[in-house]
Design a protein around this motif. Structure first.
Motif, PDB file in Angstrom:
ATOM      1  N   ARG A  96       0.855  -1.196   0.000  1.00 28.84           N
ATOM      2  CA  ARG A  96       0.000   0.000   0.000  1.00 28.84           C
ATOM      3  C   ARG A  96       0.881   1.231   0.000  1.00 28.84           C
ATOM      4  O   ARG A  96       1.299   1.709   1.034  1.00 28.84           O
ATOM      5  CB  ARG A  96      -0.907   0.024   1.239  1.00 28.84           C
ATOM      6  CG  ARG A  96      -1.888  -1.098   1.277  1.00 28.84           C
ATOM      7  CD  ARG A  96      -3.111  -0.831   2.107  1.00 28.84           C
ATOM      8  NE  ARG A  96      -3.982  -1.987   1.999  1.00 28.84           N
ATOM      9  CZ  ARG A  96      -4.812  -2.178   0.972  1.00 28.84           C
ATOM     10  NH1 ARG A  96      -4.924  -1.288   0.019  1.00 28.84           N
ATOM     11  NH2 ARG A  96      -5.536  -3.272   0.927  1.00 28.84           N
ATOM     12  N   GLU A  98       0.710   4.921  -1.347  1.00 32.31           N
ATOM     13  CA  GLU A  98      -0.123   5.956  -1.964  1.00 32.31           C
ATOM     14  C   GLU A  98       0.698   6.812  -2.932  1.00 32.31           C
ATOM     15  O   GLU A  98       0.189   7.254  -3.959  1.00 32.31           O
ATOM     16  CB  GLU A  98      -0.753   6.842  -0.890  1.00 32.31           C
ATOM     17  CG  GLU A  98      -1.923   7.641  -1.423  1.00 32.31           C
ATOM     18  CD  GLU A  98      -2.507   8.618  -0.405  1.00 32.31           C
ATOM     19  OE1 GLU A  98      -2.163   8.542   0.786  1.00 32.31           O
ATOM     20  OE2 GLU A  98      -3.310   9.470  -0.824  1.00 32.31           O
TER      21      GLU A  98
ATOM     22  N   TRP B  36      -0.884  -1.223  -4.682  1.00 32.08           N
ATOM     23  CA  TRP B  36      -2.180  -1.076  -4.001  1.00 32.08           C
ATOM     24  C   TRP B  36      -3.023  -2.300  -4.320  1.00 32.08           C
ATOM     25  O   TRP B  36      -2.911  -2.832  -5.433  1.00 32.08           O
ATOM     26  CB  TRP B  36      -2.926   0.194  -4.430  1.00 32.08           C
ATOM     27  CG  TRP B  36      -3.887   0.655  -3.375  1.00 32.08           C
ATOM     28  CD1 TRP B  36      -5.215   0.349  -3.257  1.00 32.08           C
ATOM     29  CD2 TRP B  36      -3.569   1.472  -2.263  1.00 32.08           C
ATOM     30  NE1 TRP B  36      -5.724   0.933  -2.142  1.00 32.08           N
ATOM     31  CE2 TRP B  36      -4.744   1.631  -1.511  1.00 32.08           C
ATOM     32  CE3 TRP B  36      -2.404   2.089  -1.810  1.00 32.08           C
ATOM     33  CZ2 TRP B  36      -4.794   2.384  -0.324  1.00 32.08           C
ATOM     34  CZ3 TRP B  36      -2.449   2.846  -0.646  1.00 32.08           C
ATOM     35  CH2 TRP B  36      -3.635   2.983   0.083  1.00 32.08           C
TER      36      TRP B  36
END
Lengths: 196, 196
Positions: A96, A98, B36
């Motif tokens: 994860r 961003e 992600w």
DNA sequence: TAGCACATGTAACTCGTTACATGATTTG
DNA sequence: CAAATCATGTAACGAGTTACATGTGCTA
């Protein structure tokens, strides 16, 4: 009643020395915070669970405020499951990031703004790298002997520090590469106006 | 009604081409999945939210199953907030690396078992590196021109790929270093028996 | 005396995972 | 005809963040 990852983070800290919930919360910002984090609202309930499972014990010490101040200590059982957990391969982590997700849509951003974004990111990695380098200088001068012995907590801490150093260097260098790629800025349609 | 990070991941995919919820779920495993991830149970409700906000539209196409098959397309408004979001700095990510957390308690693990753990991790990074290298060879031979233009989606994808390559290399090399440190295995108590 | 560090808890909410549920089309 | 793939949804649960709540002791 399987212990959560947060539980193992707390046990990892308590295996080094006893601490209060407050101390543990602070530690989740700085030493362990580099690869795992938690707020106090997670820490206190988790400590209660660990105690119910017999992995930690607490003794009441003097302190301020309306409630008891509790110092937590890891138990033999706690030390044992911690070592077992540490030796087993980690589940493949779901990435994860961003920032990388933003890069994936960077083609929609004007190159000038994009360069701004990357420069800020490069500066952040550079700053973190220098922070790690400072810590490395300190531990290398103070704990040389223990850093070589893989059965000391200092060895483990140093290993994670080396990883931090390596990570920040690679991330900074990649920003550098990306800035170069954005600077080239061919923009075929305007090539007649461009200086180079 | 602020769009979530997942929403921007989906918009990032839809900005390249229209897709069904199923297609998006697949894409959350492979191209975007490297930084992600999401399961279909997250994707479908998120698409409904994006549509309610006017960032995507859908048209019904023929397909199997008891429900309509919907092809989603990004709207001008969607493209706009995506570009705005991508240009703004990412919030400092809370690091969550379970493997590093294990390393933090590795001093409690017998060095032989520790080496096993690190070897497996090194192999995983090496394999992922080779996978990325394969992709890199393909895109470099097929899309050389677009890779140089920062306003193409190919440029953005290639930038994230380069980051993946760099990351896996650094992670593998750090495993290598750690194996070396564990192999030295001084064990001071037994120094009379050790060869060096 | 105002603010900060110490110290511990609960509640509401969001995000993410796993499981439940349905059913057509294609491939072996 | 069995299994995989395509295709879309809901429900229950767990993990994590933000906000609410309380109160002492020290320092500027």
């Amino acid at each position: 009643m399987a212990t959560s990852t947060l539980g193992f983070a707390l046990l990892g800290l308590l295996a080094r020395k006893p601490r209060t919930g407050y101390d543990l919360t602070q530690a989740m910002r700085q030493p362990i915070g580099y690869f795992w984090s938690a707020s106090h609202s997670q820490v206190y309930p988790e400590l209660a669970k660990l105690e119910a499972a017999g992995y930690v014990n607490h003794s009441v010490i003097d302190g301020p405020g309306p409630r008891d101040t509790k110092r937590y200590t890891i138990s033999a059982a706690g030390r044992h499951i911690l070592a077992e957990w540490a030796a087993k391969p980690a589940a493949p982590a779901t990435a994860r990031d961003e920032f990388l997700l933003k890069i994936y849509s960077l083609w929609l951003v004007e190159p000038a703004r994009a360069r701004e974004l990357i420069r800020a990111q490069r500066a952040a990695h550079q700053a973190q790298l220098e922070h790690y380098e400072q810590i490395a200088r300190e531990v290398e001068s103070e704990q040389i002997d223990r850093l070589r012995d893989p059965t000391t907590p200092e060895f483990s801490s140093y290993a994670t520090l080396r990883r931090g150093l390596s990570f920040e260097r690679h991330a900074r260098d990649w920003c550098e590469w990306l800035l170069g790629a954005l600077a080239a800025d061919p923009e075929p349609a305007r090539s007649a106006d461009s200086p180079g």
